[in-house]
Design a protein around this motif. Structure first.
Motif, PDB file in Angstrom:
ATOM      1  N   ASP A 170      84.271 -36.769  54.047  1.00 59.92           N
ATOM      2  CA  ASP A 170      85.539 -37.217  53.480  1.00 59.92           C
ATOM      3  C   ASP A 170      85.662 -38.733  53.501  1.00 59.92           C
ATOM      4  N   PHE A 171      85.253 -39.331  54.612  1.00 59.45           N
ATOM      5  CA  PHE A 171      85.308 -40.780  54.747  1.00 59.45           C
ATOM      6  C   PHE A 171      83.880 -41.303  54.862  1.00 59.45           C
ATOM      7  N   GLY A 172      83.566 -42.345  54.100  1.00 57.29           N
ATOM      8  CA  GLY A 172      82.219 -42.906  54.126  1.00 57.29           C
ATOM      9  C   GLY A 172      82.249 -44.354  53.710  1.00 57.29           C
ATOM     10  N   GLY A 173      81.136 -44.817  53.192  1.00 61.98           N
ATOM     11  CA  GLY A 173      81.053 -46.207  52.759  1.00 61.98           C
ATOM     12  C   GLY A 173      81.704 -46.421  51.399  1.00 61.98           C
ATOM     13  N   HIS A 174      81.644 -47.659  50.942  1.00 61.70           N
ATOM     14  CA  HIS A 174      82.362 -48.025  49.722  1.00 61.70           C
ATOM     15  C   HIS A 174      81.844 -49.343  49.184  1.00 61.70           C
ATOM     16  N   GLY A 175      82.085 -49.565  47.901  1.00 62.69           N
ATOM     17  CA  GLY A 175      81.865 -50.885  47.356  1.00 62.69           C
ATOM     18  C   GLY A 175      82.870 -51.864  47.941  1.00 62.69           C
ATOM     19  N   ILE A 176      82.544 -53.141  47.868  1.00 66.31           N
ATOM     20  CA  ILE A 176      83.419 -54.166  48.437  1.00 66.31           C
ATOM     21  C   ILE A 176      83.209 -55.466  47.666  1.00 66.31           C
ATOM     22  N   GLY A 177      84.247 -56.268  47.583  1.00 66.03           N
ATOM     23  CA  GLY A 177      84.164 -57.532  46.852  1.00 66.03           C
ATOM     24  C   GLY A 177      85.458 -58.296  46.972  1.00 66.03           C
ATOM     25  N   ARG A 178      86.223 -58.363  45.895  1.00 62.28           N
ATOM     26  CA  ARG A 178      87.552 -58.970  45.947  1.00 62.28           C
ATOM     27  C   ARG A 178      88.548 -58.074  46.674  1.00 62.28           C
ATOM     28  N   ARG A 179      88.248 -56.795  46.726  1.00 64.70           N
ATOM     29  CA  ARG A 179      89.058 -55.832  47.476  1.00 64.70           C
ATOM     30  C   ARG A 179      88.189 -55.156  48.521  1.00 64.70           C
ATOM     31  N   MET A 180      88.821 -54.711  49.594  1.00 67.49           N
ATOM     32  CA  MET A 180      88.057 -54.054  50.656  1.00 67.49           C
ATOM     33  C   MET A 180      87.410 -52.773  50.152  1.00 67.49           C
ATOM     34  N   HIS A 181      88.167 -51.967  49.422  1.00 68.11           N
ATOM     35  CA  HIS A 181      87.644 -50.697  48.934  1.00 68.11           C
ATOM     36  C   HIS A 181      87.517 -50.748  47.417  1.00 68.11           C
ATOM     37  N   GLU A 182      86.289 -50.825  46.964  1.00 72.33           N
ATOM     38  CA  GLU A 182      85.983 -50.782  45.543  1.00 72.33           C
ATOM     39  C   GLU A 182      85.068 -49.584  45.296  1.00 72.33           C
ATOM     40  N   GLU A 183      84.832 -49.294  44.033  1.00 76.61           N
ATOM     41  CA  GLU A 183      83.838 -48.275  43.700  1.00 76.61           C
ATOM     42  C   GLU A 183      82.450 -48.832  44.010  1.00 76.61           C
ATOM     43  N   PRO A 184      81.521 -47.975  44.416  1.00 78.47           N
ATOM     44  CA  PRO A 184      81.592 -46.511  44.493  1.00 78.47           C
ATOM     45  C   PRO A 184      81.858 -46.039  45.913  1.00 78.47           C
ATOM     46  N   HIS A 185      82.270 -44.777  46.058  1.00 81.10           N
ATOM     47  CA  HIS A 185      82.305 -44.124  47.370  1.00 81.10           C
ATOM     48  C   HIS A 185      80.880 -43.764  47.774  1.00 81.10           C
ATOM     49  N   ILE A 186      80.561 -43.940  49.063  1.00 77.16           N
ATOM     50  CA  ILE A 186      79.207 -43.672  49.556  1.00 77.16           C
ATOM     51  C   ILE A 186      79.288 -42.611  50.644  1.00 77.16           C
ATOM     52  N   PRO A 187      79.111 -41.347  50.303  1.00 77.27           N
ATOM     53  CA  PRO A 187      79.166 -40.306  51.333  1.00 77.27           C
ATOM     54  C   PRO A 187      77.977 -40.406  52.278  1.00 77.27           C
ATOM     55  N   ASN A 188      78.193 -39.949  53.516  1.00 77.93           N
ATOM     56  CA  ASN A 188      77.126 -40.000  54.517  1.00 77.93           C
ATOM     57  C   ASN A 188      76.255 -38.750  54.451  1.00 77.93           C
ATOM     58  N   GLY A 189      75.847 -38.447  53.260  1.00 76.66           N
ATOM     59  CA  GLY A 189      74.994 -37.308  52.958  1.00 76.66           C
ATOM     60  C   GLY A 189      74.855 -37.237  51.449  1.00 76.66           C
ATOM     61  N   GLY A 190      73.964 -36.441  50.961  1.00 78.58           N
ATOM     62  CA  GLY A 190      73.816 -36.336  49.517  1.00 78.58           C
ATOM     63  C   GLY A 190      72.406 -35.974  49.129  1.00 78.58           C
ATOM     64  N   ARG A 191      72.166 -35.994  47.831  1.00 80.76           N
ATOM     65  CA  ARG A 191      70.866 -35.634  47.282  1.00 80.76           C
ATOM     66  C   ARG A 191      70.190 -36.868  46.715  1.00 80.76           C
ATOM     67  N   PRO A 192      68.952 -37.122  47.085  1.00 84.46           N
ATOM     68  CA  PRO A 192      68.251 -38.281  46.543  1.00 84.46           C
ATOM     69  C   PRO A 192      68.079 -38.174  45.035  1.00 84.46           C
ATOM     70  N   GLY A 193      68.023 -39.325  44.405  1.00 85.20           N
ATOM     71  CA  GLY A 193      67.819 -39.365  42.963  1.00 85.20           C
ATOM     72  C   GLY A 193      69.076 -39.168  42.151  1.00 85.20           C
ATOM     73  N   ARG A 194      70.226 -39.024  42.806  1.00 90.92           N
ATOM     74  CA  ARG A 194      71.487 -38.804  42.106  1.00 90.92           C
ATOM     75  C   ARG A 194      72.384 -40.032  42.216  1.00 90.92           C
ATOM     76  N   GLY A 195      73.309 -40.160  41.292  1.00 90.93           N
ATOM     77  CA  GLY A 195      74.344 -41.182  41.393  1.00 90.93           C
ATOM     78  C   GLY A 195      73.959 -42.526  40.802  1.00 90.93           C
ATOM     79  N   LEU A 196      74.807 -43.501  41.083  1.00 92.90           N
ATOM     80  CA  LEU A 196      74.681 -44.848  40.544  1.00 92.90           C
ATOM     81  C   LEU A 196      73.299 -45.435  40.829  1.00 92.90           C
ATOM     82  N   LYS A 197      72.703 -46.063  39.819  1.00 96.55           N
ATOM     83  CA  LYS A 197      71.451 -46.790  40.009  1.00 96.55           C
ATOM     84  C   LYS A 197      71.779 -48.180  40.538  1.00 96.55           C
ATOM     85  N   LEU A 198      71.229 -48.522  41.687  1.00 96.36           N
ATOM     86  CA  LEU A 198      71.552 -49.792  42.334  1.00 96.36           C
ATOM     87  C   LEU A 198      70.851 -50.953  41.637  1.00 96.36           C
ATOM     88  N   ARG A 199      71.599 -52.061  41.550  1.00 97.31           N
ATOM     89  CA  ARG A 199      71.080 -53.279  40.912  1.00 97.31           C
ATOM     90  C   ARG A 199      71.374 -54.474  41.793  1.00 97.31           C
TER      91      ARG A 199
END
Length: 256
Positions: A170-199
């Motif tokens: 339910d609670f995990g990591g997050h994007g951060i920048g001008r605001r503390m909580h930005e997209e994306p949500h980063i769950p502490n579990g998941g499936r490799p190869g899925r989701g946002l491609k990091l740049r």
């Protein structure tokens, strides 16, 4: 939308991150048997004030909270696993304390957390802290250009699964920048190869938190903030703000 930060913006976040790191270092040095959580909050507040930084926590009120947060750090003791409000509670020998701090400088944010034992440690608490730190390191190592967000969560989750500790998504990591909580949500579990491609230019606050034993659930205290395990098991929390760069992940909140 997930914004990319320029190298100059990453450096501005690094400046904020070093102040957050200094605050956490000062709090850990002062945490001792008999010291109150409110006294630790004042120590962190002094560090931020002296550096001209603005707390991200004090007065923060997201949608799930009925009242604003009061404090510049979260102080979560033993079975209080996240978002603990600073109070007059005094630390006792053997307490497991999780401290989270966030600050901004010139509008750029950083967020970090650490867990440690006050006084005489229980071996199982030290093991839980070590597992959480390993999970954080695994998540950070995976955060490279071309990886997927699911790779980061999967790396964190694999460490927790191997150690047999409880994980909540339910609670995990997050994007951060001008605001503390930005997209994306980063769950502490998941499936490799899925989701946002990091740049290069993505900046993430990566933060595993685990409980002793599998399957723990949580409740929120009457203060509307403190998350506490329902079965009394203790939790540990670790977090760094990390920039994705062409050379690899750069930790912006590294403590000296």
């Amino acid at each position: 939308m997930v914004d990319l930060k320029t190298p100059a913006e990453v450096e501005a976040m690094h400046a904020a991150g070093q102040i957050v790191a200094a605050a956490l270092t000062a709090v850990k040095a002062a945490a001792a048997v008999g010291v109150s959580l409110r006294e630790l909050d004042e120590i962190a507040r002094d560090v931020l004030r002296a550096a001209g930084a603005v707390s991200l926590f004090d007065g923060y009120q997201p949608g799930f909270a009925s009242t604003p947060f009061k404090g510049v750090i979260c102080t979560s003791v033993n079975d209080a696993v996240l978002h603990g409000l600073p109070s007059d509670l005094r630390l006792q020998d053997g307490d497991l304390l999780n401290v989270d701090c966030g600050a901004s400088v010139d509008g750029w944010c950083a967020d970090s957390a650490t867990s440690f034992v006050v006084g005489t440690p229980r071996p199982e608490d030290l093991a839980l802290i070590a597992t959480t730190e390993r999970a954080l390191a695994a998540g950070i190592a995976t955060a490279v250009p071309g990886a997927r967000l699911g790779d980061v969560g999967a790396a964190i989750g694999a460490v927790g699964t191997e150690a047999g500790v409880g994980t909540n998504l339910d609670f995990g990591g997050h994007g951060i920048g001008r605001r503390m909580h930005e997209e994306p949500h980063i769950p502490n579990g998941g499936r490799p190869g899925r989701g946002l491609k990091l740049r290069a230019g993505h900046v993430l606050a990566i933060e595993p938190w685990f409980w002793h034993g599998p399957g723990s659930t949580y409740l929120i205290d009457d203060d509307a903030w403190t998350l506490r395990s329902t079965d009394g098991t203790r939790g540990a929390h670790a977090e760094h703000t990390v920039a994705i760069t062409a050379e690899g992940p750069k930790i912006l909140t590294l403590r000296q």
